[in-house]
Design a protein around this motif. Structure first.
Motif, short mmCIF file in Angstrom:
data_model
loop_
_atom_site.label_atom_id
_atom_site.label_comp_id
_atom_site.label_asym_id
_atom_site.label_seq_id
_atom_site.Cartn_x
_atom_site.Cartn_y
_atom_site.Cartn_z
N GLY A 298 0.80 -1.21 0.00
CA GLY A 298 0.00 0.00 0.00
C GLY A 298 0.83 1.26 0.00
O GLY A 298 2.01 1.23 0.33
N GLN A 299 0.22 2.29 -0.40
CA GLN A 299 0.87 3.60 -0.36
C GLN A 299 -0.20 4.65 -0.12
O GLN A 299 -1.26 4.62 -0.74
CB GLN A 299 1.61 3.86 -1.66
CG GLN A 299 2.28 5.23 -1.73
CD GLN A 299 3.15 5.38 -2.95
OE1 GLN A 299 4.01 4.56 -3.20
NE2 GLN A 299 2.92 6.43 -3.73
N LYS A 300 0.08 5.51 0.78
CA LYS A 300 -0.89 6.54 1.11
C LYS A 300 -0.23 7.90 1.14
O LYS A 300 0.90 8.06 1.55
CB LYS A 300 -1.50 6.26 2.48
CG LYS A 300 -2.47 5.12 2.48
CD LYS A 300 -3.82 5.49 1.89
CE LYS A 300 -4.58 6.41 2.80
NZ LYS A 300 -5.95 6.68 2.33
N ALA A 301 -0.99 8.87 0.71
CA ALA A 301 -0.53 10.24 0.86
C ALA A 301 -0.64 10.61 2.33
O ALA A 301 -1.62 10.27 3.00
CB ALA A 301 -1.36 11.17 0.00
N TYR B 175 4.92 -1.84 3.70
CA TYR B 175 5.55 -3.09 3.29
C TYR B 175 5.27 -4.19 4.30
O TYR B 175 5.13 -3.94 5.48
CB TYR B 175 7.07 -2.91 3.16
CG TYR B 175 7.51 -1.91 2.11
CD1 TYR B 175 7.79 -2.34 0.81
CD2 TYR B 175 7.62 -0.57 2.43
CE1 TYR B 175 8.20 -1.42 -0.14
CE2 TYR B 175 8.03 0.35 1.47
CZ TYR B 175 8.32 -0.07 0.19
OH TYR B 175 8.73 0.83 -0.76
N ARG B 176 5.21 -5.39 3.77
CA ARG B 176 5.05 -6.56 4.63
C ARG B 176 6.16 -7.53 4.32
O ARG B 176 6.52 -7.72 3.16
CB ARG B 176 3.69 -7.21 4.37
CG ARG B 176 3.09 -7.91 5.57
CD ARG B 176 1.85 -8.66 5.20
NE ARG B 176 0.96 -7.96 4.27
CZ ARG B 176 -0.19 -7.39 4.62
NH1 ARG B 176 -0.58 -7.43 5.84
NH2 ARG B 176 -0.93 -6.79 3.71
N VAL C 6 7.43 3.24 5.25
CA VAL C 6 8.52 4.10 4.86
C VAL C 6 7.97 5.42 4.36
O VAL C 6 7.07 5.46 3.54
CB VAL C 6 9.37 3.44 3.76
CG1 VAL C 6 10.49 4.36 3.32
CG2 VAL C 6 9.93 2.12 4.24
N GLU C 7 8.53 6.47 4.89
CA GLU C 7 8.11 7.78 4.43
C GLU C 7 9.28 8.75 4.54
O GLU C 7 10.25 8.49 5.23
CB GLU C 7 6.93 8.29 5.27
CG GLU C 7 7.27 8.45 6.74
CD GLU C 7 6.03 8.67 7.57
OE1 GLU C 7 5.35 9.68 7.36
OE2 GLU C 7 5.72 7.81 8.41
#
Length: 300
Positions: free
Chosen positions: A164-167, A178-179, A191-192
DNA sequence: CGCATTTGACCGGCGC
DNA sequence: GCGCCGGTCAAATGCG
Protein backbone atom coordinates in the motif's frame (compact mmCIF):
# COMPACT_ATOMS: atom_id res chain seq x y z
CA UNK A 1 -10.33 16.73 24.93
CA UNK A 2 -7.83 17.83 27.42
CA UNK A 3 -5.40 15.32 26.38
CA UNK A 4 -3.84 16.70 23.26
CA UNK A 5 -1.25 14.05 23.20
CA UNK A 6 -1.29 12.36 19.89
CA UNK A 7 -2.03 8.72 20.56
CA UNK A 8 -0.04 7.90 17.51
CA UNK A 9 2.96 9.85 18.46
CA UNK A 10 6.21 8.15 18.16
CA UNK A 11 8.63 8.91 20.84
CA UNK A 12 12.29 9.00 20.42
CA UNK A 13 13.99 5.95 21.63
CA UNK A 14 17.61 6.46 21.55
CA UNK A 15 20.70 7.72 19.95
CA UNK A 16 23.16 6.00 17.80
CA UNK A 17 25.97 7.22 15.75
CA UNK A 18 26.89 5.72 12.47
CA UNK A 19 29.51 6.31 9.90
CA UNK A 20 28.63 8.19 6.79
CA UNK A 21 30.41 5.48 4.91
CA UNK A 22 27.55 3.19 5.44
CA UNK A 23 26.42 2.00 2.07
CA UNK A 24 22.89 2.35 0.93
CA UNK A 25 20.33 0.16 2.46
CA UNK A 26 22.35 -1.68 4.97
CA UNK A 27 20.58 -3.13 7.87
CA UNK A 28 20.93 -1.76 11.30
CA UNK A 29 22.87 -4.79 12.32
CA UNK A 30 25.23 -4.01 9.57
CA UNK A 31 25.49 -0.50 10.78
CA UNK A 32 26.39 -1.69 14.18
CA UNK A 33 28.92 -4.13 12.89
CA UNK A 34 30.56 -1.67 10.66
CA UNK A 35 30.51 1.14 13.10
CA UNK A 36 32.17 -0.84 15.77
CA UNK A 37 34.71 -2.23 13.47
CA UNK A 38 35.53 1.08 12.02
CA UNK A 39 36.44 2.29 15.46
CA UNK A 40 34.96 5.57 14.53
CA UNK A 41 33.43 6.06 17.88
CA UNK A 42 30.45 4.66 19.55
CA UNK A 43 26.77 4.44 19.63
CA UNK A 44 24.91 6.72 21.83
CA UNK A 45 21.87 5.04 23.13
CA UNK A 46 19.40 2.46 22.31
CA UNK A 47 16.06 2.96 23.83
CA UNK A 48 13.51 0.83 22.19
CA UNK A 49 10.18 0.60 23.82
CA UNK A 50 9.57 -2.89 22.67
CA UNK A 51 12.88 -3.90 24.05
CA UNK A 52 12.12 -2.13 27.21
CA UNK A 53 8.86 -3.94 27.50
CA UNK A 54 10.37 -7.28 26.78
CA UNK A 55 13.33 -6.77 29.01
CA UNK A 56 12.17 -4.43 31.74
CA UNK A 57 15.02 -5.26 34.02
CA UNK A 58 17.31 -3.90 31.43
CA UNK A 59 15.90 -0.50 32.04
CA UNK A 60 15.56 -0.68 35.75
CA UNK A 61 18.18 1.89 36.44
CA UNK A 62 18.52 3.57 33.15
CA UNK A 63 15.16 4.13 31.70
CA UNK A 64 14.09 7.67 31.40
CA UNK A 65 11.16 9.20 29.72
CA UNK A 66 11.96 10.32 26.19
CA UNK A 67 10.44 13.62 27.06
CA UNK A 68 12.77 14.26 29.85
CA UNK A 69 15.93 16.25 29.35
CA UNK A 70 18.85 14.32 28.02
CA UNK A 71 21.52 13.07 30.26
CA UNK A 72 24.99 14.34 29.64
CA UNK A 73 26.75 12.12 27.22
CA UNK A 74 30.06 11.99 25.55
CA UNK A 75 29.46 11.65 21.89
CA UNK A 76 29.41 14.34 19.24
CA UNK A 77 26.54 16.69 19.34
CA UNK A 78 23.64 15.68 17.25
CA UNK A 79 21.11 17.90 15.74
CA UNK A 80 18.23 17.26 13.50
CA UNK A 81 18.26 19.06 10.20
CA UNK A 82 14.90 20.49 9.42
CA UNK A 83 11.86 19.36 11.18
CA UNK A 84 11.19 16.01 12.56
CA UNK A 85 8.06 14.18 11.68
CA UNK A 86 5.10 15.01 13.80
CA UNK A 87 5.09 11.60 15.30
CA UNK A 88 8.56 12.13 16.59
CA UNK A 89 8.83 13.39 20.08
CA UNK A 90 11.23 16.15 19.52
CA UNK A 91 13.37 16.40 22.60
CA UNK A 92 13.46 19.64 24.42
CA UNK A 93 17.12 19.81 23.81
CA UNK A 94 17.60 17.96 20.61
CA UNK A 95 20.52 20.10 19.63
CA UNK A 96 22.72 18.89 22.37
CA UNK A 97 22.36 15.21 22.22
CA UNK A 98 25.52 13.32 22.42
CA UNK A 99 26.69 9.79 22.32
CA UNK A 100 29.58 8.18 24.04
CA UNK A 101 32.32 9.19 21.73
CA UNK A 102 34.73 12.05 21.62
CA UNK A 103 35.46 11.53 18.00
CA UNK A 104 34.94 14.47 15.77
CA UNK A 105 31.76 14.04 13.83
CA UNK A 106 33.38 14.70 10.53
CA UNK A 107 32.97 11.20 9.33
CA UNK A 108 30.02 10.53 11.46
CA UNK A 109 26.76 11.77 10.21
CA UNK A 110 24.17 12.83 12.60
CA UNK A 111 22.17 9.87 13.54
CA UNK A 112 19.03 9.31 15.36
CA UNK A 113 16.73 6.52 16.21
CA UNK A 114 13.12 6.97 17.01
CA UNK A 115 10.67 4.80 18.76
CA UNK A 116 7.13 4.90 17.70
CA UNK A 117 3.91 4.58 19.50
CA UNK A 118 4.85 4.65 23.10
CA UNK A 119 1.44 3.91 24.48
CA UNK A 120 1.27 4.07 28.18
CA UNK A 121 -0.97 1.49 29.67
CA UNK A 122 -2.60 3.92 31.98
CA UNK A 123 -3.34 6.34 29.23
CA UNK A 124 -4.77 3.62 27.12
CA UNK A 125 -6.99 2.46 29.87
CA UNK A 126 -8.36 5.93 30.39
CA UNK A 127 -8.90 6.49 26.71
CA UNK A 128 -10.56 3.20 26.23
CA UNK A 129 -12.92 3.93 29.05
CA UNK A 130 -13.69 7.24 27.48
CA UNK A 131 -14.12 6.30 23.88
CA UNK A 132 -14.19 2.59 23.37
CA UNK A 133 -15.41 -0.32 25.29
CA UNK A 134 -13.78 -2.59 22.86
CA UNK A 135 -10.22 -3.29 23.91
CA UNK A 136 -7.74 -1.67 21.68
CA UNK A 137 -6.13 -3.93 19.21
CA UNK A 138 -2.89 -5.05 20.64
CA UNK A 139 0.02 -3.55 18.81
CA UNK A 140 3.30 -5.12 18.27
CA UNK A 141 6.44 -3.30 19.24
CA UNK A 142 7.24 -0.67 16.71
CA UNK A 143 10.53 0.95 16.04
CA UNK A 144 11.19 3.83 13.77
CA UNK A 145 14.48 4.91 12.35
CA UNK A 146 15.39 8.04 10.58
CA UNK A 147 17.89 7.33 7.93
CA UNK A 148 19.59 9.65 5.52
CA UNK A 149 19.14 7.91 2.28
CA UNK A 150 18.05 8.50 -1.24
CA UNK A 151 16.51 5.09 -1.22
CA UNK A 152 13.12 4.72 0.34
CA UNK A 153 13.03 1.02 0.80
CA UNK A 154 16.28 0.38 2.57
CA UNK A 155 17.70 -3.04 2.18
CA UNK A 156 17.68 -4.56 5.63
CA UNK A 157 18.23 -8.12 4.66
CA UNK A 158 14.62 -9.15 4.54
CA UNK A 159 12.32 -9.31 1.61
CA UNK A 160 9.44 -6.90 1.68
CA UNK A 161 6.34 -6.73 -0.37
CA UNK A 162 4.72 -3.40 -0.81
CA UNK A 163 1.02 -3.57 -0.12
CA UNK A 164 0.00 0.00 0.00
CA UNK A 165 0.87 3.60 -0.36
CA UNK A 166 -0.89 6.54 1.11
CA UNK A 167 -0.53 10.24 0.86
CA UNK A 168 0.35 11.70 4.20
CA UNK A 169 -1.50 14.68 5.42
CA UNK A 170 0.54 17.86 5.36
CA UNK A 171 3.31 16.08 3.58
CA UNK A 172 4.16 15.99 -0.09
CA UNK A 173 5.73 12.62 0.38
CA UNK A 174 3.65 9.46 0.31
CA UNK A 175 3.96 6.74 2.89
CA UNK A 176 4.62 3.25 1.69
CA UNK A 177 3.57 0.11 3.48
CA UNK A 178 5.55 -3.09 3.29
CA UNK A 179 5.05 -6.56 4.63
CA UNK A 180 7.73 -9.14 5.11
CA UNK A 181 7.36 -11.90 2.57
CA UNK A 182 8.75 -14.48 4.93
CA UNK A 183 6.51 -17.50 5.49
CA UNK A 184 4.13 -16.72 8.27
CA UNK A 185 5.99 -13.57 9.10
CA UNK A 186 3.73 -10.67 9.82
CA UNK A 187 6.34 -8.02 10.22
CA UNK A 188 5.44 -4.77 8.60
CA UNK A 189 7.26 -1.63 7.93
CA UNK A 190 6.30 1.71 6.58
CA UNK A 191 8.52 4.10 4.86
CA UNK A 192 8.11 7.78 4.43
CA UNK A 193 10.18 10.87 3.91
CA UNK A 194 10.74 13.28 6.69
CA UNK A 195 8.68 16.35 6.07
CA UNK A 196 11.36 18.78 7.08
CA UNK A 197 14.21 16.88 5.58
CA UNK A 198 13.34 15.03 2.38
CA UNK A 199 16.73 13.38 2.45
CA UNK A 200 15.71 11.55 5.57
CA UNK A 201 13.77 8.35 5.31
CA UNK A 202 11.62 7.33 8.24
CA UNK A 203 11.34 3.58 8.41
CA UNK A 204 9.01 2.12 10.99
CA UNK A 205 9.13 -1.56 11.77
CA UNK A 206 6.29 -3.37 13.45
CA UNK A 207 6.30 -6.91 14.66
CA UNK A 208 8.80 -9.66 15.01
CA UNK A 209 10.33 -11.74 12.28
CA UNK A 210 9.50 -15.39 12.69
CA UNK A 211 12.25 -16.47 10.42
CA UNK A 212 15.85 -15.83 9.67
CA UNK A 213 17.09 -13.29 7.26
CA UNK A 214 17.08 -14.93 3.88
CA UNK A 215 18.51 -12.24 1.75
CA UNK A 216 22.06 -11.31 1.08
CA UNK A 217 21.72 -7.86 -0.38
CA UNK A 218 24.36 -7.02 -2.91
CA UNK A 219 26.29 -9.93 -1.58
CA UNK A 220 27.69 -8.11 1.37
CA UNK A 221 25.17 -8.80 4.03
CA UNK A 222 24.87 -12.39 4.92
CA UNK A 223 22.87 -14.48 7.24
CA UNK A 224 24.53 -15.74 10.35
CA UNK A 225 22.91 -18.30 12.51
CA UNK A 226 23.77 -19.88 15.76
CA UNK A 227 22.15 -22.43 18.02
CA UNK A 228 19.16 -21.30 19.88
CA UNK A 229 20.01 -19.64 23.10
CA UNK A 230 18.86 -16.40 24.51
CA UNK A 231 15.14 -16.59 24.16
CA UNK A 232 15.34 -19.48 21.76
CA UNK A 233 14.28 -19.25 18.19
CA UNK A 234 16.41 -19.00 15.14
CA UNK A 235 18.94 -16.32 15.68
CA UNK A 236 20.30 -14.43 12.83
CA UNK A 237 22.41 -11.47 12.18
CA UNK A 238 23.69 -9.48 9.33
CA UNK A 239 27.23 -8.84 8.57
CA UNK A 240 28.69 -6.03 6.66
CA UNK A 241 31.67 -6.62 4.45
CA UNK A 242 33.86 -3.57 4.19
CA UNK A 243 35.19 -4.64 0.88
CA UNK A 244 32.01 -3.32 -0.57
CA UNK A 245 32.10 -0.13 1.32
CA UNK A 246 31.52 2.91 -0.72
CA UNK A 247 30.85 6.54 -0.10
CA UNK A 248 27.27 6.97 0.67
CA UNK A 249 25.19 9.51 2.32
CA UNK A 250 23.29 7.34 4.62
CA UNK A 251 23.02 7.70 8.30
CA UNK A 252 20.61 7.10 11.02
CA UNK A 253 19.69 10.07 13.00
CA UNK A 254 18.70 9.99 16.55
CA UNK A 255 17.77 13.09 18.42
CA UNK A 256 16.48 11.22 21.34
CA UNK A 257 17.52 12.39 24.72
CA UNK A 258 16.45 9.16 26.23
CA UNK A 259 19.60 7.39 27.19
CA UNK A 260 18.52 3.98 28.15
CA UNK A 261 21.52 2.20 26.89
CA UNK A 262 24.91 3.32 26.02
CA UNK A 263 27.63 1.63 24.21
CA UNK A 264 31.16 2.42 23.41
CA UNK A 265 33.10 0.87 20.62
CA UNK A 266 36.78 0.35 20.83
CA UNK A 267 39.62 -1.40 19.11
CA UNK A 268 38.55 -4.62 20.71
CA UNK A 269 35.19 -4.38 19.19
CA UNK A 270 32.84 -7.23 19.63
CA UNK A 271 31.93 -7.00 15.99
CA UNK A 272 34.96 -7.95 14.00
CA UNK A 273 34.77 -7.74 10.30
CA UNK A 274 35.88 -11.25 9.75
CA UNK A 275 33.68 -12.83 12.29
CA UNK A 276 29.96 -12.61 12.35
CA UNK A 277 28.15 -10.59 14.87
CA UNK A 278 26.03 -13.10 16.61
CA UNK A 279 22.76 -11.87 17.79
CA UNK A 280 20.36 -13.76 19.89
CA UNK A 281 16.97 -13.92 18.44
CA UNK A 282 14.94 -11.50 20.41
CA UNK A 283 12.59 -10.71 17.64
CA UNK A 284 12.80 -7.52 15.75
CA UNK A 285 15.26 -6.07 18.15
CA UNK A 286 17.86 -8.47 17.03
CA UNK A 287 17.93 -6.65 13.78
CA UNK A 288 18.95 -3.50 15.49
CA UNK A 289 20.79 -4.20 18.66
CA UNK A 290 23.59 -6.66 18.84
CA UNK A 291 23.25 -8.76 21.92
CA UNK A 292 26.72 -7.84 22.96
CA UNK A 293 25.56 -4.30 23.08
CA UNK A 294 22.76 -5.19 25.39
CA UNK A 295 25.08 -7.17 27.54
CA UNK A 296 27.56 -4.38 27.80
CA UNK A 297 24.87 -1.93 28.60
CA UNK A 298 23.42 -4.18 31.20
CA UNK A 299 26.67 -4.19 33.00
CA UNK A 300 26.80 -0.47 33.13
C1' DC B 1 3.96 -17.51 -15.31
C1' DG B 2 5.00 -15.95 -10.88
C1' DC B 3 5.91 -12.26 -8.14
C1' DA B 4 6.08 -7.35 -7.10
C1' DT B 5 4.03 -2.86 -7.55
C1' DT B 6 0.34 0.41 -8.20
C1' DT B 7 -3.80 2.42 -6.87
C1' DG B 8 -8.56 3.12 -5.76
C1' DA B 9 -11.80 1.29 -2.50
C1' DC B 10 -12.85 -0.02 1.89
C1' DC B 11 -12.68 -0.25 6.96
C1' DG B 12 -11.92 1.16 11.63
C1' DG B 13 -10.38 4.49 15.08
C1' DC B 14 -10.85 8.85 16.72
C1' DG B 15 -12.06 13.78 17.27
C1' DC B 16 -15.68 16.98 17.04
C1' DG C 1 -23.49 10.73 13.84
C1' DC C 2 -20.28 12.53 10.71
C1' DG C 3 -16.03 13.34 8.67
C1' DC C 4 -11.12 12.84 8.60
C1' DC C 5 -7.30 10.03 8.39
C1' DG C 6 -4.32 6.00 8.78
C1' DG C 7 -4.00 1.44 7.47
C1' DT C 8 -5.24 -2.54 4.61
C1' DC C 9 -7.26 -5.05 0.77
C1' DA C 10 -7.43 -6.59 -3.74
C1' DA C 11 -7.79 -6.12 -8.69
C1' DA C 12 -5.11 -4.41 -12.35
C1' DT C 13 -0.80 -3.88 -14.19
C1' DG C 14 4.17 -4.34 -14.86
C1' DC C 15 8.34 -6.87 -15.06
C1' DG C 16 11.82 -10.49 -15.36
Amino acid sequence: MENKEDPQRESLVGNSTFSDHIPAGFSLSSFFDMTCDAEKGSFGFIDVLGFQENYPSFFDDQFQSPLEPPLPLLSPTLSVPGEVPEFVNTPADSSSISSSSNEAPNTWEQTKTVQEEHEQDQENTNKQLKHKKKPKRERKPRFAFLTKSEIDNLDDGYRWRKYGQKAVKNSPFPRSYYRCTGPGCGVKKRVERCLGDPATVVTTYEGTHTHSCLVTPRGNVRLVTEPAGFGGGGPSSLHYDHRHEQPYNSHIINPSPSPCLSFTANANSSFPVDSPCLIRDCGLLQDMVPWQLRKVSKEQ
